[in-house]
Design an enzyme around this catalytic site. Structure first.
Site, PDB file in Angstrom:
ATOM      1  CD  GLU A  79      -1.257  -0.066   3.664  1.00 55.17           C
ATOM      2  OE1 GLU A  79      -1.319  -1.112   4.325  1.00 55.17           O
ATOM      3  OE2 GLU A  79      -1.959   0.914   3.889  1.00 55.17           O
ATOM      4  CB  CYS A 111      -2.743  -4.004   6.461  1.00 59.93           C
ATOM      5  SG  CYS A 111      -2.017  -2.477   7.016  1.00 59.93           S
ATOM      6  CB  THR A 152       1.271   2.947  14.769  1.00 61.91           C
ATOM      7  OG1 THR A 152       0.685   4.009  14.003  1.00 61.91           O
ATOM      8  CG2 THR A 152       0.676   2.974  16.157  1.00 61.91           C
ATOM      9  CB  SER A 201      -8.549   2.728  12.375  1.00 59.84           C
ATOM     10  OG  SER A 201      -7.552   2.936  13.344  1.00 59.84           O
ATOM     11  CG  HIS A 233      -2.903  -6.104  10.470  1.00 59.82           C
ATOM     12  ND1 HIS A 233      -1.663  -5.850   9.924  1.00 59.82           N
ATOM     13  CD2 HIS A 233      -3.508  -4.896  10.621  1.00 59.82           C
ATOM     14  CE1 HIS A 233      -1.545  -4.551   9.732  1.00 59.82           C
ATOM     15  NE2 HIS A 233      -2.642  -3.948  10.146  1.00 59.82           N
TER      16      HIS A 233
HETATM   17  P1  HMG Z   1      -3.488   7.801  20.770  1.00 58.16           P
HETATM   18  O1  HMG Z   1      -4.565   8.782  20.777  1.00 58.16           O
HETATM   19  O2  HMG Z   1      -2.103   8.307  20.780  1.00 58.16           O
HETATM   20  O3  HMG Z   1      -3.490   6.825  21.963  1.00 58.16           O
HETATM   21  O4  HMG Z   1      -3.742   6.882  19.481  1.00 58.16           O
HETATM   22  P2  HMG Z   1      -4.503   6.606  23.186  1.00 58.16           P
HETATM   23  O5  HMG Z   1      -4.661   7.870  23.934  1.00 58.16           O
HETATM   24  O6  HMG Z   1      -5.731   5.867  22.717  1.00 58.16           O
HETATM   25  O7  HMG Z   1      -3.583   5.628  24.044  1.00 58.16           O
HETATM   26  C1  HMG Z   1      -3.147   4.410  23.534  1.00 58.16           C
HETATM   27  C2  HMG Z   1      -3.068   3.429  24.697  1.00 58.16           C
HETATM   28  O8  HMG Z   1      -2.014   3.831  25.581  1.00 58.16           O
HETATM   29  C3  HMG Z   1      -4.340   3.390  25.561  1.00 58.16           C
HETATM   30  O9  HMG Z   1      -4.530   2.039  25.917  1.00 58.16           O
HETATM   31  C4  HMG Z   1      -3.944   4.198  26.784  1.00 58.16           C
HETATM   32  O10 HMG Z   1      -4.681   3.845  27.948  1.00 58.16           O
HETATM   33  C5  HMG Z   1      -2.486   3.805  26.915  1.00 58.16           C
HETATM   34  P3  HMG Z   1      -5.879   1.268  25.478  1.00 58.16           P
HETATM   35  O11 HMG Z   1      -7.005   1.991  26.110  1.00 58.16           O
HETATM   36  O12 HMG Z   1      -5.927   1.377  23.967  1.00 58.16           O
HETATM   37  O13 HMG Z   1      -5.659  -0.113  25.954  1.00 58.16           O
HETATM   38  N1  HMG Z   1      -1.670   4.730  27.732  1.00 58.16           N
HETATM   39  C6  HMG Z   1      -0.745   4.330  28.616  1.00 58.16           C
HETATM   40  N2  HMG Z   1      -0.330   3.077  28.973  1.00 58.16           N
HETATM   41  C7  HMG Z   1       0.672   3.001  29.903  1.00 58.16           C
HETATM   42  N3  HMG Z   1       1.261   4.082  30.489  1.00 58.16           N
HETATM   43  C8  HMG Z   1       0.863   5.322  30.154  1.00 58.16           C
HETATM   44  C9  HMG Z   1      -0.172   5.487  29.181  1.00 58.16           C
HETATM   45  N4  HMG Z   1      -0.798   6.550  28.604  1.00 58.16           N
HETATM   46  C10 HMG Z   1      -1.711   6.070  27.741  1.00 58.16           C
HETATM   47  N5  HMG Z   1       1.457   6.392  30.716  1.00 58.16           N
HETATM   48  C11 HMG Z   1      -3.620   5.152  17.861  1.00 58.16           C
HETATM   49  C12 HMG Z   1      -3.348   5.537  19.318  1.00 58.16           C
HETATM   50  C13 HMG Z   1      -3.284   3.688  17.680  1.00 58.16           C
HETATM   51  C14 HMG Z   1      -5.108   5.358  17.564  1.00 58.16           C
HETATM   52  C15 HMG Z   1      -2.748   6.042  16.937  1.00 58.16           C
HETATM   53  O14 HMG Z   1      -1.403   5.740  17.140  1.00 58.16           O
HETATM   54  C16 HMG Z   1      -3.079   5.896  15.468  1.00 58.16           C
HETATM   55  O15 HMG Z   1      -3.940   6.592  14.945  1.00 58.16           O
HETATM   56  N6  HMG Z   1      -2.373   4.958  14.733  1.00 58.16           N
HETATM   57  C17 HMG Z   1      -2.632   4.728  13.292  1.00 58.16           C
HETATM   58  C18 HMG Z   1      -3.899   3.937  13.051  1.00 58.16           C
HETATM   59  C19 HMG Z   1      -3.798   2.499  13.544  1.00 58.16           C
HETATM   60  O16 HMG Z   1      -2.742   1.958  13.740  1.00 58.16           O
HETATM   61  N7  HMG Z   1      -4.960   1.823  13.688  1.00 58.16           N
HETATM   62  C20 HMG Z   1      -5.010   0.437  14.057  1.00 58.16           C
HETATM   63  C21 HMG Z   1      -6.254  -0.271  13.537  1.00 58.16           C
HETATM   64  S1  HMG Z   1      -6.442  -0.066  11.765  1.00 58.16           S
HETATM   65  C22 HMG Z   1      -5.288  -1.171  11.073  1.00 58.16           C
HETATM   66  O17 HMG Z   1      -4.811  -2.050  11.734  1.00 58.16           O
HETATM   67  C23 HMG Z   1      -4.922  -0.979   9.638  1.00 58.16           C
HETATM   68  C24 HMG Z   1      -3.587  -0.288   9.407  1.00 58.16           C
HETATM   69  O18 HMG Z   1      -2.527  -1.185   9.651  1.00 58.16           O
HETATM   70  C25 HMG Z   1      -3.506   0.273   7.987  1.00 58.16           C
HETATM   71  C26 HMG Z   1      -3.888  -0.607   6.843  1.00 58.16           C
HETATM   72  O19 HMG Z   1      -4.714  -1.494   6.871  1.00 58.16           O
HETATM   73  O20 HMG Z   1      -3.362  -0.299   5.801  1.00 58.16           O
HETATM   74  C27 HMG Z   1      -3.384   0.892  10.326  1.00 58.16           C
END
Ligand code: HMG
Length: 390
Positions: A79, A111, A152, A201, A233
């Site tokens: 991709e 992906c 990520t 997502s 994945h």
């Molecule tokens: P964010 O807003 O930075 O993170 O986005 P958050 O505030 O949701 O926190 C993440 C986790 O860290 C949470 O845990 C917090 O509690 C924890 P959860 O509730 O999820 O279990 N946290 C802590 N833990 C320990 N100590 C601390 C602490 N503070 C917070 N001090 C997000 C995270 C993944 C959404 C962002 O990085 C993002 O947008 N990434 C890109 C999209 C993505 O990866 N999506 C995944 C699903 S889609 C997919 O898999 C397809 C993909 O691969 C693409 C494709 O298909 O081509 C992406």
């Protein structure tokens, strides 16, 4: 007829950053990245590495096992493709000196592209039992500096040789698939940085897993107890853990502990590399096979998710003697010998991307590493060659 993965290899660029350092620079608690997201390091691709060079490097390790006469299909799932028309599989064929009597193409569905290629290869061998197919999943995951997705990111490739009577893994013909038009993640053609509705997502990933897993159980009468391990994945490793936790309550505590232990082995490579998009599921599979030493005959469940979105769940069975066909020492060396970049250097490397412009471009030879490099763009054509520094 048994069809599946006969050989599997991987590649990731020579450079990485430590995510605790990135967290500190971004003003985030380091535990958020290492525990909340579940990532320790992130592979960094200089502009001389892209889906083509990394894909060719991953496939290079399989060359000795390929029967050139019987190779009939070369598929690149990506991709982060570098041309809107021409398939990167063609440049890979040239770099690896593969035979010309092959169907060569590139598959795109976020992906899911690697799985689409693998299933196409499986069907191809089913129709032509003596033939072989090379499936390559290769990507650079880029969201942008200081974005929510930055933690990520990642880069790397997995290559698989698919044939009858495979030495590693038999892929069963039991897939359950779900496809639906949703806006969780996409990349417009004028940029190399993906856009994501992050939280949405993650919800959709879990929703798609639930849909295909429920349907799979209904169609096969198998339950979680019938699986030795599940692999996912892994856009980041916590995502796979969330999916596993979603189904764990259906089994007893002993089985839960066993599944969690195997899952932990399946995320070790990803924790050090990050998201490699199309290859992520197969990087997890490789980590599991090389680090966990599961018994032959083990049934594995694989969940593939590509944003946009397609989800697929299927099962596979480990072949007797599969360990002999793996290369754990080479992969450990590949990871261990990488050079760590400071966050300042990473930002400079990140910003030195091949521009979306007509002008010629020269990639920085100080970062030439690995067997193949993109030396630049001349007359709007990308220039690939064997790494002169290798
Ligand atoms: P964010 O807003 O930075 O993170 O986005 P958050 O505030 O949701 O926190 C993440 C986790 O860290 C949470 O845990 C917090 O509690 C924890 P959860 O509730 O999820 O279990 N946290 C802590 N833990 C320990 N100590 C601390 C602490 N503070 C917070 N001090 C997000 C995270 C993944 C959404 C962002 O990085 C993002 O947008 N990434 C890109 C999209 C993505 O990866 N999506 C995944 C699903 S889609 C997919 O898999 C397809 C993909 O691969 C693409 C494709 O298909 O081509 C992406």
């Amino acid at each position: 007829m048994k069809i599946g993965i006969d050989q599997i290899g991987m590649y990731t660029p020579d450079f990485f950053i430590d995510l605790r350092e990135l967290a500190t620079v971004r003003g985030v608690a380091p535990d958020k990245f290492t525990i909340g997201i579940g990532q320790d390091q992130q592979a960094v691709a200089p502009s001389s590495q892209d889906a083509v060079t990394m894909g060719a490097a991953a496939a290079q390790s399989l060359l000795g096992a390929i029967d050139r006469e019987q190779l009939g299909l070369v598929v690149l799932g990506t991709e982060s493709g570098v041309d809107a028309s021409k398939a990167g599989a063609l440049q890979i064929i040239r770099l690896l000196d593969l035979p010309a009597h092959v169907r060569a193409m590139e598959i795109k569905e976020a992906c899911y592209g690697g799985t689409a290629g693998l299933m196409m290869a499986r069907d191809y061998v089913a129709a032509h039992p003596t033939k072989q197919a090379l499936v390559i999943a290769s990507d650079v995951a880029r969201y942008g500096l200081a974005t929510a997705g930055e933690v990520t990111q990642g880069a790397g490739a997995v290559a698989m040789l698919v044939k009858a009577n495979p030495r590693i893994l038999v892929i069963n013909d039991d897939s359950v698939v779900h496809a639906e038009d949703i806006g969780d993640f996409w990349r417009p053609v004028y940029t190399d940085q993906a856009l994501a509705r992050g939280k949405y997502s993650t919800e959709q990933y879990l929703h798609f897993f639930d849909l295909v897993w429920q349907q799979y159980q209904a169609e096969t009468s198998l339950t979680l107890n019938d699986f030795t391990a599940l692999t996912f994945h892994l856009p980041y490793t916590k995502m796979g853990l969330k999916a596993l936790r979603q189904v764990l309550p259906s089994v007893d505590a002993t089985k839960q502990a066993a599944l969690l232990k195997h899952f932990d082995q399946s995320i070790q490579y990803s924790r050090r590399i990050g998201n490699i998009y199309t290859g992520s599921l197969y990087l997890g599979l490789l980590s599991l096979l090389e680090l966990d030493h599961l018994p032959a005959g083990s049934r594995l469940g694989l969940f593939s998710y590509g944003s946009g979105a397609v989800g697929e769940f299927f099962s596979a069975e480990l072949v007797s003697g599969y360990e002999q066909a793996l290369r754990p020492a080479a992969h450990a060396e590949l990871l261990d010998q990488r050079r760590q970049l400071s966050i300042t250097e990473y930002e400079a490397v990140f910003n030195d991307a091949v521009p979306y412009a007509k002008a010629d471009y020269q990639s920085n030879s100080a970062y030439y590493a690995g067997p193949f490099v993109l030396t630049g763009v001349q007359g709007q054509e990308r220039q690939y060659q064997v790494n002169p520094n290798a």
